[in-house]
Write an enzyme that holds these catalytic residues in place. Structure first.
Site, mmCIF file in Angstrom:
data_model
loop_
_atom_site.group_PDB
_atom_site.id
_atom_site.type_symbol
_atom_site.label_atom_id
_atom_site.label_comp_id
_atom_site.label_asym_id
_atom_site.label_seq_id
_atom_site.Cartn_x
_atom_site.Cartn_y
_atom_site.Cartn_z
ATOM 1 N N TRP A 324 -13.708 7.842 -59.051
ATOM 2 C CA TRP A 324 -13.913 8.009 -57.600
ATOM 3 C C TRP A 324 -14.693 6.818 -57.037
ATOM 4 O O TRP A 324 -14.477 6.391 -55.901
ATOM 5 C CB TRP A 324 -14.670 9.314 -57.335
ATOM 6 N N HIS A 325 -15.607 6.286 -57.860
ATOM 7 C CA HIS A 325 -16.452 5.199 -57.369
ATOM 8 C C HIS A 325 -15.705 3.885 -57.212
ATOM 9 O O HIS A 325 -16.137 3.012 -56.460
ATOM 10 C CB HIS A 325 -17.650 4.991 -58.304
ATOM 11 N N GLY A 326 -14.611 3.700 -57.914
ATOM 12 C CA GLY A 326 -13.899 2.446 -57.748
ATOM 13 C C GLY A 326 -12.702 2.356 -58.655
ATOM 14 O O GLY A 326 -12.653 3.000 -59.707
#
Lengths: 493, 349
Positions: A324-326
């Site tokens: 989700w973060h990248g």
């Protein structure tokens, strides 16, 4: 626009005035909605269309999900909504990443496939507002709460500018009821909001951007082997930078909302004083970890299907949380490391009395991604402090994968941190080392002192002159830093 | 509410902030500071947006720091009637900006390219960082950033204490000059009176700097430090040919659209000039460049009126000399290079 910009200062002053003029509540809500669209469009106006699309589709699909009795139709609606929301997220955020991995995979099997690199711009905050609307859709499918009655209220829930681009990720029951009745900030709320806004800006501008960003960038952007001291200082600098940047944003968001009379949930509770990794996830990006718990971990089965399945669910949750973060495998490894830490912690807990203690103290406010905080861990003993430092040490190791641009750099950094490299590059000035050391030591000490309380609680107990003095120092340091309005790190997620 | 400290604390905070900032402003003004602008990507992008002004009303300048110091913009503008758009970047290679202007079909105006050999004929990625950063900012700048820039301009034009390079927290901490470990690269710190920036991006050194031998020697020492740091020999052979080729392609594109391009070698003096002549012999670099480009050029040593300048720190002109240089530069442009300006028709001898 970003909170740390003069544009926002002007925008916010206008908003405060408008919100306190004697308009009807509906007019004030329309003002807030228009202001939120302006806030968002000030980055890239065309992306406002995506936001509208997401809002309108989820409002009507959500209502249909709640009222539709036919099970098949409900499932079709849910799937369509999930495809719509996640499809948009996948295209914009993971399109390039998926294509790159697909290309590598097919080339591995001998195909000569070299597609043009897609030039996809990531709309600001898409990960955040997608999760906000997704939870509404799922809640409607499960009939966990009533559908929002008015499109205006739903639009405002999705778009409300303080939380729009980087959270806290709000749930409908947390915010929608606040739009149903007229509200404006009391003087106390306004002043507390301004104090939080000042504190958040201080964290972002002075500590993250002015003090820590440069040493972290210098070390992580280095080519070639590093000196051990520099590697550790770089990681510690990033550790502080990411906290001050993101917690600073959340603090600003909560403060801005408070100035307008709204309450947003806490997103950070002194995470570097966490004792253990489940405690860390109760304190770091709380609204995301709670989202992952409720909409991923529990639907996967949580801890209801035996120990092996629990561990599997935990790892899946952390891997997806990482992704989700990248769109990079380094984020997946970051999530995997956290999953592994949580496994280890669960194994240790299984053989210790902590598990017993955890079962005896249940406070709903303290339930994080992994359940309740064991009462034993609330006390500030030397043993607990040492455990917190061990936790902090392991968290720092994970930040290497979070910040490094690729695995080669991450490995280079870890090698420098844990082995002696003769002739490793010496990068950081004495001043940078002092800055990082002082700030990180104070950060950890402050987190430890504050771990069982809240900043506004402490502020309310202070003598007024001391609070005023501290507040003035925050503002003056903010002015003195003279940093330009750089983006928040979490905007890219 | 009665026991809450927030109201009183808020008032105290306001009083302390206002008193402190007012005192700070008075203090820095008493120390001789005037308003100066942060020469950041936002200021550069603001000027970059001006290149579409009609060709007969503006001249664009690109290059390194020398043209920023040496071109006196008020003198140029009042004499020619043209708007001088300063896009040069300190310590950098202007080729990325030249290529950007060449690739922009809407740019058809007059362009002056300042050549500082050590930067222009460089293949170091470090030397193109600032131009690339500025270009990226220009391309990506958001409506919010444009508004912030205007608001910041309002503040910077009034308050002397807003001076990131000299009076910010990091600048002041840098003045502590703490001893570093062996091997640490310490970015040299320029004296506060060297390199003040106006809103038009012209840089200038203060009169005090010009008369302060210690400060001038400090800057000379910085040039020597950079010279010593540069370990690679000057570029030559195919790499140099490649630079010539890239520049020619860009210049030809601009000329094909009706634009005018002129290359200028601005003054340097003393050891700096000696080092430049040694490292970058004119016939091998400058002469070869301008012969390949077939566009007007100006080398300061060819013109007695501008060949004699003694740069205070060997590399940039003082304010009075910048005015002299600019006047002579305009004369050469109009009388020898055939350039026309609204206030000055071309008189080619």
């Amino acid at each position: 626009m970003v909170f740390n910009s003069l544009t926002f200062v002007a925008f916010f002053i206008v908003m405060l005035i408008l919100h306190n003029l004697p308009f009807s509540w509906k007019v004030k809500k329309i003002n807030l909605l228009l202001a939120s669209y302006i806030f968002y469009a000030a980055w890239n106006p065309p992306f406002i269309l995506l936001l509208w699309l997401s809002t309108v589709i989820d409002f009507f699909v959500g209502r249909a999900l709640y009222t539709q009795e036919n099970k098949h139709k409900r499932k079709v609606l849910l799937v369509l909504s999930l495809i719509g929301n996640l499809g948009m997220l996948c295209f914009f955020k993971y399109g390039g990443f998926l294509l790159e991995n697909f290309t590598q995979l097919v080339n591995l099997f001998g195909m000569d496939f070299h597609p043009a690199k897609p030039n996809i711009i990531l709309p600001a905050g898409i990960s955040f507002y997608t999760f906000t609307t997704l939870c509404y859709t799922v809640d409607m499918y499960k009939r966990k709460s009533e559908p929002v009655k008015k499109l205006l209220d739903f639009s405002l829930f999705v778009t409300f500018f303080p939380h729009l681009v980087a959270g806290p990720i709000v749930r409908p029951p947390q915010l929608v009821p606040q739009f149903e009745t007229a509200r404006s900030a009391t003087r106390q709320q306004l002043l507390q909001g301004l104090l939080l806004l000042s504190l958040g800006l201080f964290m972002k501008v002075v500590l993250a951007d002015s003090m820590l960003a440069s040493p972290a960038d210098t070390v992580f952007n280095a080519h070639g082997p590093l000196n051990t001291l520099d590697a550790w200082m770089g990681v510690l600098a990033f550790s502080g930078q990411i906290f001050f940047d993101f917690a600073g944003y959340s603090t600003c968001a909560i403060g801005v909302a408070s100035c307008l009379g709204f309450v947003l949930p806490d997103n950070f509770l002194y995470p570097y004083a966490a004792i253990g990794f489940s405690d860390f996830w109760r304190r770091w990006h709380i609204t995301l970890s709670a989202w992952l718990r409720d909409y991923l971990y529990i639907p996967l089965g949580g801890n209801r299907n035996g120990r092996f399945r629990t561990y599997f669910n935990l790892m899946i949750t952390m891997l997806l949380g990482g992704l989700w973060h990248g769109a990079n495998w380094t984020f997946v490894v970051w999530g995997a490391l956290h999953g592994f830490y949580l496994w280890m912690e669960k194994i240790v807990q299984h053989f210790s009395t902590l598990k017993q203690a955890a079962m005896t103290s249940v406070s709903s406010a303290e339930i994080g991604v992994l359940g309740v905080l064991p009462g034993e861990l609330k006390t500030k003993t030397v043993r607990n402090f040492l455990l917190a430092m061990v936790t902090f040490f392991f968290i720092n190791v994970t930040w290497v994968f979070f910040r490094a641009p690729d695995f080669h750099s991450a490995w280079q950094m870890l090698t420098a941190m844990f082995t002696h490299i003769p002739n490793g590059q010496v990068l950081l000035s004495t001043l940078s080392i002092i800055k990082v050391s002082v700030i990180v030591i104070l950060l950890v000490a402050f987190h430890w002192m504050m771990r069982n309380t809240r900043v506004l609680t402490v502020a309310a107990k202070m003598p007024w002159w001391l609070l005023g003095l501290i507040w003035a120092v925050l503002i003056l340091l903010l002015v003195w830093s003279q940093e330009s309005s750089s983006s928040f790190i979490y905007f890219q997620f | 509410m009665t026991n809450s400290p927030f109201s009183k604390a808020g008032i105290l905070m306001l009083v302390l902030v206002i008193v402190s900032l007012t005192s700070w402003e008075c203090y820095v003004r008493s120390k001789g500071f005037e308003t100066s602008y942060d020469d950041n990507p936002a200021l550069w992008a603001d000027k970059r947006a001006d290149v579409y002004e009609p060709a007969d009303q503006s001249t664009v300048f690109i290059g390194s720091s020398r043209i920023k110091f040496d071109l006196d913009i008020p003198t140029f503008e009042s004499a020619t009637g043209d708007h001088a758009i300063q896009l040069a970047c300190v310590g950098s290679n202007p080729i990325p900006i030249l290529e950007n202007l060449a690739a922009d079909p809407d740019f058809k105006g007059k362009l002056v390219v300042d050549v500082t050999e050590v930067l222009f004929f460089s293949t170091s990625p470090h030397n193109v960082e600032t131009p690339l950063k500025n270009l990226k900012y220009y391309k990506d700048r958001t409506p919010a950033q444009r508004v912030s820039f205007q608001l910041n301009h309002l503040l910077e034009s009034q308050l002397a204490f807003i001076d990131k390079d000299r009076l910010s927290m990091n600048a002041e901490l840098g003045n502590l000059h703490l001893h570093d470990r062996p091997g640490v690269f310490g970015e040299p710190i320029f004296p506060v009176e060297f390199g003040r920036v106006r809103f038009n991006r012209q840089e200038y050194m203060t009169d005090h700097f010009v008369t302060d031998t210690a400060a001038r020697n400090q800057v000379k020492g910085i040039w020597a430090f950079f010279a010593k740091m540069s370990k690679d020999p000057p570029v030559s052979g195919p790499k140099l040919d490649s630079i010539f080729n890239v520049v020619k392609i860009a210049v030809d594109k601009i000329k094909a659209r009706g634009g005018q391009v002129l290359f200028v070698r601005t003054p340097s003096s003393g050891e700096f000039l000696f080092g430049e002549k040694m490292g970058y012999p004119r016939e091998k670099y400058w002469d070869k460049l301008v012969s390949q480009l077939q566009c007007p050029s100006l080398y300061f040593l060819d013109y007695p009126a501008i060949a004699h300048f003694e740069c205070p720190e060997n590399s940039h002109l003082s304010q009075p000399d910048a005015i002299l240089f600019t006047n002579e530069f305009i004369r050469i442009l109009t009388q020898e290079k055939g350039w026309k300006f609204r206030n000055l028709p071309a008189v080619v001898k």
